[in-house]
Design an enzyme around this catalytic site. Structure first.
Site, PDB file in Angstrom:
ATOM      1  N   LEU A  41      31.499  28.537   3.041  1.00  0.00           N
ATOM      2  CA  LEU A  41      33.306  28.802   4.366  1.00  0.00           C
ATOM      3  C   LEU A  41      33.274  30.320   4.335  1.00  0.00           C
ATOM      4  CD1 LEU A  41      35.349  26.683   5.554  1.00  0.00           C
ATOM      5  CD2 LEU A  41      36.797  27.922   3.870  1.00  0.00           C
ATOM      6  N   TYR A 138      43.014  48.667  11.461  1.00  0.00           N
ATOM      7  CA  TYR A 138      43.260  47.238   9.912  1.00  0.00           C
ATOM      8  C   TYR A 138      45.036  47.080  11.132  1.00  0.00           C
ATOM      9  CZ  TYR A 138      44.829  46.616   5.716  1.00  0.00           C
ATOM     10  OH  TYR A 138      45.102  45.499   4.164  1.00  0.00           O
TER      11      TYR A 138
END
Ligand code: GDP
Length: 320
Positions: A41, A138
């Protein structure tokens, strides 16, 4: 009648926090746990994430998957930090909504708060002024994550929660000298200096910044407890317009004192020089944890004990 087990998905179970949450949830009987390898995944792939979520229809999601790293990694890989975090969280949060998940926990960090911010950092100080440059990409991604949770809650009455953690450390951390966060970076560097009998060791920055540290096991405990709080209570606490809650212990220490603490634990007696050609980052990051403590949630590991455990882990994995 036996109660049906709740389906819990941990995104990022190989990361330090995700692994600690998974370990704790494995001890509880009422959950059916799901976690997948990157190969099976890819969280960067929206289609894969949608299909996986619609097939499994999770009740609870811990969104721990993220591109993380220390001050130097943030400087070298800004594109990875903003792109991967934005994409993973957008895919997972939207798929959680589409598949009607009852609860989601998004993990962020106190770097979301402005560079020159009143201390300790209150939740409401978010977006009150400019961010710190070293990890702005970030931080922007993490702020977007908070706002995603908040917006879905507003528009669709979902129960998506976000917690902002201080610098985390502990078992499962990366000890890469360049890319890691300060505690694990220093453990590796100070250990090597001791082994090589170096008379001097150079440490990044001025040593003056103040940081708060949270041991990963405590962080995992806190995350699980936050998810156990009733919806009305959690959302009342984070009102009026915010979905995020600070987690941590509210205790700050200077990088200089941290270096001496780690030096003592490892038993290195060389001299420390501070290399000011490296960035300091935020001058101070210590969270106000009043909201967390009103929930009766506390961390329990002292910094000294946590670093000793992390050092033991470092030695074990080095010599296994
Ligand atoms: P930050 O909290 O986002 O700044 O993340 P870090 O954990 O990477 O850095 C914290 C502080 O420790 C910064 O002021 C760094 O300059 C300082 N520091 C000193 N030595 C090191 C080191 O070896 N690695 C890292 N990552 N930071 C260090």
């Amino acid at each position: 009648m036996r109660k049906k087990k709740l389906k819990v998905f941990i995104a990022g179970h190989k990361g330090m926090l995700g692994a600690a949450i998974l370990k704790k949830l494995k001890k509880k009987k009422n959950f059916k746990l799901f976690y997948e390898s990157k190969k099976k995944l890819d969280l960067l792939n929206q289609k894969q994430v949608d299909t996986y979520f619609l097939k499994n229809k999770f009740d609870i999601i811990y969104l721990c998957a993220a591109r993380v790293g220390g001050i130097w990694a943030n400087k070298i890989y800004p594109a990875n930090f903003i792109y991967e975090n934005l994409t993973i969280q957008t895919n997972v949060i939207n798929a959680a909504y589409k598949s009607k998940a009852s609860k989601l926990l998004f993990i962020g960090s106190t770097c979301i708060y402005p560079k020159h911010c009143k201390q300790p950092l209150k939740e409401e100080y978010l977006l009150s002024s400019k961010l710190e440059e070293s990890n702005e990409p970030y931080a922007i991604a993490k702020i977007a994550g908070i706002k995603l949770c908040e917006s879905y809650n507003r528009q669709y009455q979902t129960d998506f929660r976000s917690v902002m953690a201080p610098n985390m450390y502990g078992e499962g951390d990366s000890f890469d000298a360049e890319k890691s966060h300060v505690i694990s970076g220093l453990i590796g560097k100070i250990y090597n200096a001791k082994k090589k009998k170096l008379k001097k060791l150079s440490v990044w920055g001025t040593g003056k910044p103040i940081r708060e540290f949270l041991y990963v096991d405590d962080a995992a405990d806190i995350c699980i407890k936050v998810m156990n709080i009733r919806k009305e209570i959690f959302h009342k606490l984070v009102k009026p317009n915010l979905s995020h809650l600070n987690i941590g212990n509210g205790i700050g220490i200077s990088i200089k004192n941290l270096v001496f603490l780690i030096k003592n634990i490892i038993g290195y007696d060389g001299q420390i020089n501070f290399d000011t050609s490296y960035p300091d980052g935020h001058p101070k990051k210590v969270a106000n944890i009043k909201k967390l403590t009103t929930l009766g949630i506390k961390s329990k590991t002292t910094l000294d004990k946590g670093i000793k455990k992390t050092y033991d882990f470092y030695l074990k994995q080095k010599f296994k």
